[in-house]
Design an enzyme around this catalytic site. Structure first.
Site, PDB file in Angstrom:
ATOM      1  CE  LYS A 223      -4.379  -1.930   1.264  1.00 34.15           C
ATOM      2  NZ  LYS A 223      -5.364  -2.245   2.299  1.00 34.15           N
ATOM      3  NE  ARG A 257      -7.781  -8.262   0.605  1.00 26.65           N
ATOM      4  CZ  ARG A 257      -7.383  -7.501  -0.412  1.00 26.65           C
ATOM      5  NH1 ARG A 257      -6.341  -6.697  -0.275  1.00 26.65           N
ATOM      6  NH2 ARG A 257      -8.035  -7.531  -1.563  1.00 26.65           N
TER       7      ARG A 257
HETATM    8  N1  HH2 Z   1      -7.510  -3.764   0.911  1.00 29.37           N
HETATM    9  C1  HH2 Z   1      -7.882  -3.746  -0.387  1.00 29.37           C
HETATM   10  C2  HH2 Z   1      -9.021  -4.428  -0.808  1.00 29.37           C
HETATM   11  N2  HH2 Z   1      -9.763  -5.155   0.064  1.00 29.37           N
HETATM   12  N3  HH2 Z   1     -10.133  -5.960   2.247  1.00 29.37           N
HETATM   13  C3  HH2 Z   1      -9.782  -6.018   3.540  1.00 29.37           C
HETATM   14  N4  HH2 Z   1     -10.518  -6.735   4.412  1.00 29.37           N
HETATM   15  N5  HH2 Z   1      -8.674  -5.336   4.013  1.00 29.37           N
HETATM   16  C4  HH2 Z   1      -7.889  -4.583   3.189  1.00 29.37           C
HETATM   17  O1  HH2 Z   1      -6.917  -3.965   3.686  1.00 29.37           O
HETATM   18  C5  HH2 Z   1      -8.247  -4.501   1.806  1.00 29.37           C
HETATM   19  C6  HH2 Z   1      -9.399  -5.224   1.362  1.00 29.37           C
HETATM   20  C7  HH2 Z   1      -7.063  -2.959  -1.371  1.00 29.37           C
HETATM   21  O2  HH2 Z   1      -6.058  -3.746  -1.938  1.00 29.37           O
HETATM   22  P1  HH2 Z   1      -6.159  -4.483  -3.356  1.00 29.37           P
HETATM   23  O3  HH2 Z   1      -7.259  -5.495  -3.352  1.00 29.37           O
HETATM   24  O4  HH2 Z   1      -4.837  -5.010  -3.734  1.00 29.37           O
HETATM   25  O5  HH2 Z   1      -6.434  -3.313  -4.380  1.00 29.37           O
HETATM   26  P2  HH2 Z   1      -7.717  -2.816  -5.182  1.00 29.37           P
HETATM   27  O6  HH2 Z   1      -8.734  -2.419  -4.171  1.00 29.37           O
HETATM   28  O7  HH2 Z   1      -7.199  -1.678  -6.020  1.00 29.37           O
HETATM   29  O8  HH2 Z   1      -8.232  -3.963  -6.019  1.00 29.37           O
END
Ligand code: HH2
Length: 282
Positions: A223, A257
């Protein structure tokens, strides 16, 4: 900590830290957008995450990066259902990363076993009734608002107290709706309506969220706050992620995660052993 109850009598216990691997079936996610947008590539990536040590594969059809627009439920379902079906058919524990009850319902029908809702069940009034009726484990994450606006005018008087109070309120709402307390995990939402110092304080004081008694999940992987600290672009944040994951585990996280479970496996195992001891082995 009671285990999450899955299908076919299976369970996911927290006798060790559990790893959720990230699988974004999206064209625009912040770190891997477009890489797994085709179902075949996404399925292969999901299996690779499991081979690398992921206990859960978190499938999402909507990016939640700051500034992103909502994706309609039918488009999310078009993206995720074939992937969820294929992974679940191979025995993979799949969580669905969505704030939409319609997407959650479709994904559970396709074989998903856990709901991961970054709005802590606030964006869709149908979400809590669905989770309670389906009896599936769920994750409630703190965010200041929808991704489109969440990084605007961020301000907290006491970020830790406010996030903990918010998640305590969401836990109460879930329990009132009929969700089993043992089947609910909480997440401080690293990067979701948070400044650098807010993310650091939430990790430093994660034990105060753990004290609520639910399983706690933390998602610092790749992040922006890591980029702010290290000056590194998104594809060079593995070591920064490792530090954040280790501290989260030291402060009591039950689930992490991450995008890179294989690369982080030793970090997770050693941090878990230092924080929680080892139950068996050499
Ligand atoms: N972070 C993201 C998405 N979903 N869910 C939980 N429970 N906790 C988190 O910290 C979290 C999440 C963001 O990361 P990512 O899925 O890699 O990116 P994007 O939202 O751009 O798909």
């Amino acid at each position: 900590m009671k285990p999450f109850r899955l299908r076919h009598g299976r369970a996911l216990g927290f006798e060790r830290v559990r790893v959720m691997g990230v699988l974004n079936v999206t064209p625009d996610s912040f770190s891997d957008g477009g890489r797994w947008a085709e179902a075949e590539a996404a399925i292969a990536r999901g299996l690779a995450l499991v081979a690398g040590g992921a206990d859960i594969v978190d499938v999402g059809g909507e990016s939640t990066r700051p500034g992103s627009e909502p994706v309609p439920a039918d488009e999310q379902l078009r993206r995720v259902v074939p992937v969820v079906e294929a992974l679940a058919a191979r025995g993979v524990v799949v969580s669905i990363d969505t704030t939409s009850a319609e997407v959650a319902r479709g994904a559970v029908a396709a074989g998903a076993e856990i709901i991961n809702d970054i709005s802590a069940f606030r964006f869709d009034p149908g979400m809590l009734p669905f989770i309670a009726a389906a009896g599936v484990p769920a994750i409630a994450m703190h965010t200041l608002g929808p991704p489109r606006t969440m990084q605007r005018d961020v301000h907290y008087d006491d970020v830790v107290a406010e996030v903990v109070a918010h998640l305590a309120e969401r836990s109460t709402a879930a329990l009132r709706a009929g969700v089993d307390a043992t089947q609910l995990a909480l997440d401080p939402g690293i990067g979701f309506g948070k400044r650098l110092e807010d993310n650091l304080a939430l990790l430093r004081h994660l034990d105060r969220l753990v004290a609520l008694g639910h399983a706690v999940l933390v998602g610092p992987s790749r992040k922006a706050f890591l980029g702010r600290l290290t000056g590194k672009p998104v594809d060079q944040r593995l070591m920064g992620t490792a530090a954040a994951v280790a501290i989260a585990i030291a402060k009591g996280a039950h689930l992490v995660r991450v995008h890179d479970p294989a690369e982080l496996a030793d970090v997770i195992a050693v941090a878990d052993a230092i924080a929680n001891g080892v139950s068996s082995g050499p």
